[in-house]
Structures are given as structure tokens and as C-alpha cells.
Scaffold this motif. Structure first.
Motif, PDB file in Angstrom:
ATOM      1  N   SER A  92      40.126   9.689  -6.535  1.00 22.75           N
ATOM      2  CA  SER A  92      39.202   8.702  -7.327  1.00 22.75           C
ATOM      3  C   SER A  92      39.037   9.371  -8.687  1.00 22.75           C
ATOM      4  O   SER A  92      38.679   8.906  -9.295  1.00 22.75           O
ATOM      5  N   LYS A  93      39.342  10.832  -7.927  1.00 21.29           N
ATOM      6  CA  LYS A  93      39.234  11.827  -9.240  1.00 21.29           C
ATOM      7  C   LYS A  93      40.141  12.451  -9.745  1.00 21.29           C
ATOM      8  O   LYS A  93      41.257  11.977  -9.979  1.00 21.29           O
ATOM      9  N   THR A  94      40.342  12.477 -11.488  1.00 17.30           N
ATOM     10  CA  THR A  94      41.708  12.197 -12.289  1.00 17.30           C
ATOM     11  C   THR A  94      41.515  14.106 -12.803  1.00 17.30           C
ATOM     12  O   THR A  94      40.511  14.862 -13.582  1.00 17.30           O
ATOM     13  N   LYS A  95      42.155  14.055 -12.504  1.00 14.94           N
ATOM     14  CA  LYS A  95      42.716  15.817 -12.615  1.00 14.94           C
ATOM     15  C   LYS A  95      43.652  16.413 -12.466  1.00 14.94           C
ATOM     16  O   LYS A  95      44.723  15.337 -11.555  1.00 14.94           O
TER      17      LYS A  95
ATOM     18  N   LEU B  33      45.502  11.648  -9.493  1.00 11.39           N
ATOM     19  CA  LEU B  33      43.957  10.840  -8.864  1.00 11.39           C
ATOM     20  C   LEU B  33      44.468  12.358  -7.536  1.00 11.39           C
ATOM     21  O   LEU B  33      45.294  12.507  -6.501  1.00 11.39           O
TER      22      LEU B  33
ATOM     23  N   GLY C 113      41.629  14.287  -4.222  1.00  8.27           N
ATOM     24  CA  GLY C 113      40.691  13.919  -3.348  1.00  8.27           C
ATOM     25  C   GLY C 113      40.790  15.238  -2.825  1.00  8.27           C
ATOM     26  O   GLY C 113      41.613  15.081  -2.097  1.00  8.27           O
TER      27      GLY C 113
END
Length: 159
Positions: free
Chosen positions: A13-16, A20, A22
Motif C-alpha cells: 500500500s506504500k507508494t514509491k 505500490l 510493501g
């Protein structure tokens, strides 16, 4: 990727990295899951960014992709190789600078009509049942690559 993340208990769920992502563990080994948010044909941009950031060697990158040259539901594990006409794989190869990375190919069958509509279109109810069944095998193949290596995964999952 969502299926693997759910089974492995990893939140993606992290954006980078233009995607997306994890991180978590599989059998005591640290893994980073990445779902590119680029167009599929530009997946290598996201994969390249993540591998450079984490200093991940190409042979530790596992790509799971669809493959129209395989019958629906068939799985093929490879340790390296050409893109085979898959533009997403071609872009990953370009951004990693090598084709020497493991991949798990999931057969979606040959298109009956326009290839773009075929690949991005929904599965029929019967096709969905087949794909749902192959997801557990794709998960097993990815885990096997992580824990026992590509050769073991090929022996167990190709055929």
C-alpha cells in the motif's frame, strides 16, 4: 501480486518506485513486493527504480506475468530468457540491463480477437475458475524460487 501479498500477509500500500509496494518475509527471507502503476509496457521503470534503491541483483528479482503463448492455466518457470514478445518483460529487461532474472509465466491462452482486448479484458466465469486455481501454483513457484532456487521451481512447477 495482490493474491501473493494476501497469502504472505504483506501490505502492498506504500507508494514509491512508480508503484505500490510493501515488504515482509517469506520463510525467513526479506522480500519486497512491487505492483507497478505504470502502463504494463513500462513496468521496467518501476522495477528498475526499486532494484537500484534496494541494490537487488537481477537474479533476485522474480517477475510474474501473463503469457498468451501458454494455454490458459499453464505455468512456466524460467530463470532467464527473452521477452518472447511481451512488452512489459522487454521493458524490464531494458531497465535491469539483463534478461537473467527468474520469472513465473501464467498462461492466459491465445487471443480469439484483438490481443489488447484479450489481455486487458475480463475472464469468463469458466476462465476465472482456471486462473483462480493457477494462482496457488504461481504462489508456490515464487516461494520455491525464494527458498530452493529456480531449478527446483522448474522441476516442481513446469510440465
Amino acid at each position: 501480486l495482490d493474491y501473493l501479498a494476501g497469502k504472505w500477509g504483506i501490505s502492498v500500500s506504500k507508494t514509491k518506485f512508480q508503484g505500490l509496494w510493501g515488504q515482509g518475509e517469506v520463510d525467513g527471507r526479506k522480500v519486497v513486493l512491487l505492483k507497478p502503476l505504470t502502463y504494463m509496457n513500462l513496468s521496467g521503470e518501476a522495477v528498475g527504480e526499486a532494484t537500484r534503491f534496494y541494490k537487488i541483483p537481477a537474479d533476485h528479482v522474480i517477475v510474474i506475468s501473463d503469457d498468451i503463448s501458454l494455454p490458459l492455466g499453464k505455468l512456466r518457470v524460467r530463470g532467464s530468457g527473452s521477452a518472447g514478445g511481451h512488452n512489459g518483460l522487454k521493458n524490464i529487461i531494458a531497465h535491469l540491463g539483463t534478461d537473467a532474472f527468474p520469472r513465473v509465466k501464467v498462461g492466459v491462452g491465445a487471443p480469439e480477437h484483438d490481443i489488447v482486448d484479450w489481455v486487458i479484458g475480463p475472464f469468463t466465469a469458466n476462465e476465472r475458475k482456471v486462473i483462480d486455481g493457477v494462482l496457488d501454483r504461481a504462489l508456490g513457484a515464487a516461494e520455491c524460487i525464494i527458498t530452493d532456487g529456480v531449478s527446483a521451481a522448474q522441476n516442481r512447477y513446469n510440465g
